[in-house]
Design a protein around this motif. Structure first.
Motif, PDB file in Angstrom:
ATOM      1  N   VAL A   1       0.847  -1.186   0.006  1.00  0.00           N
ATOM      2  CA  VAL A   1      -0.284  -0.110   0.478  1.00  0.00           C
ATOM      3  C   VAL A   1       0.388   1.268  -0.137  1.00  0.00           C
ATOM      4  O   VAL A   1       1.741   1.269   1.055  1.00  0.00           O
ATOM      5  CB  VAL A   1      -0.537   0.345   1.412  1.00  0.00           C
ATOM      6  N   ALA A   2       0.831   1.936  -1.026  1.00  0.00           N
ATOM      7  CA  ALA A   2       2.144   2.876  -0.879  1.00  0.00           C
ATOM      8  C   ALA A   2       1.962   4.210  -0.315  1.00  0.00           C
ATOM      9  O   ALA A   2       0.262   4.166  -0.693  1.00  0.00           O
ATOM     10  CB  ALA A   2       2.165   3.364  -2.754  1.00  0.00           C
ATOM     11  N   PHE A   3       2.060   4.628  -0.477  1.00  0.00           N
ATOM     12  CA  PHE A   3       1.659   6.553  -0.002  1.00  0.00           C
ATOM     13  C   PHE A   3       0.602   7.160  -0.792  1.00  0.00           C
ATOM     14  O   PHE A   3       0.691   7.030  -2.537  1.00  0.00           O
ATOM     15  CB  PHE A   3       2.701   7.457   0.413  1.00  0.00           C
ATOM     16  N   PRO A   4       0.227   7.890  -0.398  1.00  0.00           N
ATOM     17  CA  PRO A   4      -1.030   8.639  -1.737  1.00  0.00           C
ATOM     18  C   PRO A   4       0.067  10.087  -2.290  1.00  0.00           C
ATOM     19  O   PRO A   4       0.988  10.251  -1.905  1.00  0.00           O
ATOM     20  CB  PRO A   4      -1.986  10.237  -0.875  1.00  0.00           C
ATOM     21  N   GLU A   5      -0.579   9.928  -3.659  1.00  0.00           N
ATOM     22  CA  GLU A   5       0.245  10.614  -4.733  1.00  0.00           C
ATOM     23  C   GLU A   5       0.096  12.219  -4.465  1.00  0.00           C
ATOM     24  O   GLU A   5      -1.385  12.718  -3.680  1.00  0.00           O
ATOM     25  CB  GLU A   5      -0.431  10.202  -6.056  1.00  0.00           C
ATOM     26  N   GLY A   6       1.044  13.034  -4.548  1.00  0.00           N
ATOM     27  CA  GLY A   6       1.053  14.421  -4.449  1.00  0.00           C
ATOM     28  C   GLY A   6       0.950  15.057  -2.661  1.00  0.00           C
ATOM     29  O   GLY A   6       0.775  16.336  -2.647  1.00  0.00           O
ATOM     30  N   GLU A   7       1.622  13.888  -1.892  1.00  0.00           N
ATOM     31  CA  GLU A   7       1.205  13.957  -0.394  1.00  0.00           C
ATOM     32  C   GLU A   7       2.779  14.171   0.281  1.00  0.00           C
ATOM     33  O   GLU A   7       3.709  13.705  -0.351  1.00  0.00           O
ATOM     34  CB  GLU A   7       0.979  13.204   0.916  1.00  0.00           C
ATOM     35  N   SER A   8       3.250  15.346   0.729  1.00  0.00           N
ATOM     36  CA  SER A   8       4.195  15.768   1.448  1.00  0.00           C
ATOM     37  C   SER A   8       5.061  14.666   2.091  1.00  0.00           C
ATOM     38  O   SER A   8       4.375  14.885   3.719  1.00  0.00           O
ATOM     39  CB  SER A   8       4.771  16.843   1.689  1.00  0.00           C
ATOM     40  N   ILE A   9       5.854  14.333   2.126  1.00  0.00           N
ATOM     41  CA  ILE A   9       6.627  13.208   3.684  1.00  0.00           C
ATOM     42  C   ILE A   9       6.684  13.759   4.363  1.00  0.00           C
ATOM     43  O   ILE A   9       6.341  13.198   5.992  1.00  0.00           O
ATOM     44  CB  ILE A   9       6.843  11.962   2.955  1.00  0.00           C
ATOM     45  N   VAL A  10       7.580  14.770   4.363  1.00  0.00           N
ATOM     46  CA  VAL A  10       8.893  15.242   5.343  1.00  0.00           C
ATOM     47  C   VAL A  10       7.507  15.802   5.816  1.00  0.00           C
ATOM     48  O   VAL A  10       7.245  15.982   7.295  1.00  0.00           O
ATOM     49  CB  VAL A  10       9.335  15.814   4.624  1.00  0.00           C
ATOM     50  N   ALA A  11       6.055  16.950   5.395  1.00  0.00           N
ATOM     51  CA  ALA A  11       5.562  17.036   6.741  1.00  0.00           C
ATOM     52  C   ALA A  11       4.799  16.250   7.045  1.00  0.00           C
ATOM     53  O   ALA A  11       4.733  16.975   8.762  1.00  0.00           O
ATOM     54  CB  ALA A  11       4.565  18.820   5.349  1.00  0.00           C
ATOM     55  N   HIS A  12       4.268  15.573   7.139  1.00  0.00           N
ATOM     56  CA  HIS A  12       3.361  14.449   7.134  1.00  0.00           C
ATOM     57  C   HIS A  12       4.441  13.976   8.307  1.00  0.00           C
ATOM     58  O   HIS A  12       4.036  14.058  10.145  1.00  0.00           O
ATOM     59  CB  HIS A  12       2.506  13.514   6.392  1.00  0.00           C
ATOM     60  N   ILE A  13       5.253  13.472   8.514  1.00  0.00           N
ATOM     61  CA  ILE A  13       6.494  13.453   9.491  1.00  0.00           C
ATOM     62  C   ILE A  13       6.026  13.866  10.129  1.00  0.00           C
ATOM     63  O   ILE A  13       6.209  13.780  11.996  1.00  0.00           O
ATOM     64  CB  ILE A  13       7.491  12.928   9.240  1.00  0.00           C
TER      65      ILE A  13
END
Lengths: 100, 143
Positions: free
Chosen positions: B39-51
């Motif tokens: 299950v990959a991460f959603p497209e267009g979302e910032s991983i760093v911001a969500h961390i």
């Protein structure tokens, strides 16, 4: 996407290299480096499964493991410094007792 | 010395076979296992911001990627790092002098040569004390 088995094999290899260093070396600096390898093997697993499951918990927890590794190195180098002052070497086999 | 001078460096490789055996066992177990569909991460979302959101318990308000809150862990780790730095300084501090500055400048090597250094310093001071009146006397005598 790269299969999770590849990440796990890489992690297992890094962990076993660290374990090899811990089991075979006497130098305390090698010990520290080997423990860092083992911690980073755990980090590879955290990040790999975070990517695999689409959940950020693993990546966030990996950051905390990195911080813990930094704390461990700070204490470890302090202990090595005391070891060097008291025994003149950094061999872990010289310090066989808790007091000297 | 920081190098191993005991002469048995690398001679005890036999315990390392346990690490090699462990890797073989782990590799066999990993290759034979399956982990389902990724299950990959959603497209267009910032991983760093969500961390960052997860680290400060903001993922419920601002985040769209699944995660847990780590604010308590963040504070505990911060305290742990402070304790580690204090512990490292406590361990590195010399018992006799207690000078952190001296430790940073000589790397902690001075204590091993304390006896020699003390003897040399004492002898030097003694020679300077004996030299100084002579030079003064010489100067006064020349006048």
């Amino acid at each position: 996407m790269v299969p999770a088995q590849y990440y796990l094999l890489l992690s297992a290899a890094v962990f076993c290299i660290g374990l090899f260093g811990v089991l075979t070396r006497d130098n305390a600096l090698y010990f520290l480096m080997s423990v860092e390898l083992m911690l980073n093997a755990a980090n590879i697993n955290f990040v790999a499964f975070s990517l695999f499951w689409g959940n950020l918990t693993g990546q966030t927890f990996a950051l905390f493991v990195i911080a813990l590794a930094a704390a461990e190195v700070a204490i470890g180098i302090g202990i090595i410094l005391v070891l060097y002052r008291n025994f003149g070497s950094v061999s872990v086999t010289d310090a066989a007792t808790m007091r000297w | 010395m920081t190098t191993d001078e005991t002469g048995n460096s690398g001679s005890s490789l036999v315990p390392g076979l346990a690490a090699v055996a462990l890797f073989v066992v782990m590799a066999v177990a990993i290759v034979q296992s399956s982990f389902g569909t990724a299950v990959a991460f959603p497209e267009g979302e910032s991983i760093v911001a969500h961390i960052g959101y997860a680290m400060f318990d903001l993922q419920g308000d601002m985040g769209t990627i699944a995660s847990e809150g780590f604010l308590a862990a963040f504070l505990i780790i911060a305290i742990g790092l402070d304790v580690a730095v204090d512990g490292a300084l406590f361990l590195a501090k010399r018992e006799e002098e207690g000078s952190i500055v001296a430790l940073l400048t000589d790397g902690g090597r001075e204590l091993l040569d304390t006896a020699e250094a003390t003897t040399a310093a004492t002898a030097e001071e003694a020679s300077m004390e004996t030299d100084t009146p002579d030079s003064t006397d010489t100067t006064e005598g020349s006048r």
